[in-house]
Design a protein around this motif. Structure first.
Motif, PDB file in Angstrom:
ATOM      1  N   VAL A   1      34.793  90.844  12.830  1.00 15.98           N
ATOM      2  CA  VAL A   1      33.797  90.809  13.901  1.00 15.98           C
ATOM      3  C   VAL A   1      32.616  91.704  13.548  1.00 15.98           C
ATOM      4  O   VAL A   1      32.702  92.544  12.651  1.00 15.98           O
ATOM      5  CB  VAL A   1      34.407  91.227  15.251  1.00 15.98           C
ATOM      6  CG1 VAL A   1      35.433  90.207  15.716  1.00 15.98           C
ATOM      7  CG2 VAL A   1      35.012  92.613  15.200  1.00 15.98           C
ATOM      8  N   ASN A   2      31.540  91.510  14.254  1.00 13.15           N
ATOM      9  CA  ASN A   2      30.315  92.265  14.050  1.00 13.15           C
ATOM     10  C   ASN A   2      29.987  93.004  15.342  1.00 13.15           C
ATOM     11  O   ASN A   2      29.966  92.408  16.418  1.00 13.15           O
ATOM     12  CB  ASN A   2      29.179  91.297  13.670  1.00 13.15           C
ATOM     13  CG  ASN A   2      27.910  91.997  13.297  1.00 13.15           C
ATOM     14  OD1 ASN A   2      27.927  93.155  12.883  1.00 13.15           O
ATOM     15  ND2 ASN A   2      26.793  91.319  13.435  1.00 13.15           N
ATOM     16  N   MET A   3      29.754  94.292  15.241  1.00  9.04           N
ATOM     17  CA  MET A   3      29.366  95.106  16.377  1.00  9.04           C
ATOM     18  C   MET A   3      27.837  95.136  16.426  1.00  9.04           C
ATOM     19  O   MET A   3      27.194  95.438  15.431  1.00  9.04           O
ATOM     20  CB  MET A   3      29.938  96.516  16.186  1.00  9.04           C
ATOM     21  CG  MET A   3      29.656  97.463  17.290  1.00  9.04           C
ATOM     22  SD  MET A   3      30.508  99.056  17.125  1.00  9.04           S
ATOM     23  CE  MET A   3      30.798  99.266  15.403  1.00  9.04           C
ATOM     24  N   VAL A   4      27.263  94.813  17.587  1.00  5.77           N
ATOM     25  CA  VAL A   4      25.813  94.676  17.712  1.00  5.77           C
ATOM     26  C   VAL A   4      25.300  95.541  18.857  1.00  5.77           C
ATOM     27  O   VAL A   4      25.921  95.606  19.917  1.00  5.77           O
ATOM     28  CB  VAL A   4      25.430  93.198  17.969  1.00  5.77           C
ATOM     29  CG1 VAL A   4      23.926  93.024  18.046  1.00  5.77           C
ATOM     30  CG2 VAL A   4      26.014  92.288  16.908  1.00  5.77           C
ATOM     31  N   ILE A   5      24.148  96.185  18.622  1.00  7.11           N
ATOM     32  CA  ILE A   5      23.479  96.965  19.657  1.00  7.11           C
ATOM     33  C   ILE A   5      22.041  96.486  19.723  1.00  7.11           C
ATOM     34  O   ILE A   5      21.352  96.402  18.698  1.00  7.11           O
ATOM     35  CB  ILE A   5      23.521  98.472  19.355  1.00  7.11           C
ATOM     36  CG1 ILE A   5      24.975  98.949  19.236  1.00  7.11           C
ATOM     37  CG2 ILE A   5      22.777  99.265  20.431  1.00  7.11           C
ATOM     38  CD1 ILE A   5      25.134 100.355  18.722  1.00  7.11           C
ATOM     39  N   GLY A   6      21.593  96.157  20.934  1.00 10.61           N
ATOM     40  CA  GLY A   6      20.229  95.675  21.117  1.00 10.61           C
ATOM     41  C   GLY A   6      19.536  96.401  22.254  1.00 10.61           C
ATOM     42  O   GLY A   6      20.184  96.950  23.150  1.00 10.61           O
TER      43      GLY A   6
END
Length: 140
Positions: free
Chosen positions: A90-95
Motif C-alpha cells: 500500500v501507499n501512504m499519502v498526505i495531501g
C-alpha cells in the motif's frame, strides 16, 4: 479484545514517538521498516472483511483516545498493519489544500483510496506519498 488492546498500544506508542522524535523521523521510520515493494498477496473477500474489522476497531480506539487522534494516526497504524500483517503493498499519502486550509492522510492500494473516508481527495495537492518518499530517501 486483544486487537483493541494492540491498537491502543500502537496508538499510544505512535503518539509518544511523534511527540518525542517529531513527525518526519517517525514517518521515515515507518516507511523504512514497513514498506513492501513487491508482493504476490491478493485481497480475498475474507481478507477484506478482516481488514475492515481492523479499521473499524482502529476508528473506535481513536474515538476513545483521550488525546486527539487524526487521520495521520490511522494512516500510519493502518500502513503498518497492512504492510507487516497482510503483506499488501500500500501507499501512504498526505495531501493539503490551501484555501480553505485542509489536510488529510489516507492509504492507497493499487492507486485507489482504500477507504472512502473523505470526498474530493482530488482537490488536495499530494505533498507526501510513501512510494516516492522512499525513493528520495534511497537516493540521499
Amino acid at each position: 479484545m486483544y486487537n483493541i488492546l494492540y491498537l491502543y498500544k500502537e496508538l499510544v506508542s505512535l503518539d509518544f514517538q511523534i511527540w518525542r522524535k517529531g513527525f518526519d523521523k517517525v514517518l521515515r521510520s515507518y516507511i523504512s521498516k514497513y514498506t513492501i515493494n513487491d508482493s504476490k498477496e491478493t485481497l480475498t473477500e475474507e481478507r477484506i472483511e478482516e481488514i475492515l474489522d481492523w479499521f473499524n476497531l482502529l476508528d473506535q480506539v481513536c474515538c476513545w483516545y483521550p488525546r486527539k487522534a487524526d487521520c495521520i494516526h490511522k494512516t500510519l497504524i493502518g500502513y503498518k498493519i497492512l504492510q507487516s500483517k497482510y503483506g499488501l503493498p500500500v501507499n501512504m499519502v498526505i495531501g493539503i489544500k490551501k484555501f480553505p486550509l485542509e489536510a488529510h492522510a489516507w492509504i492507497q492500494y493499487q492507486g485507489q483510496n482504500l477507504f472512502e473516508e473523505m470526498e474530493n481527495l482530488d482537490l488536495l495537492k499530494i505533498i507526501i506519498d510513501s512510494n516516492s518518499y522512499m525513493k528520495e530517501v534511497e537516493l540521499s
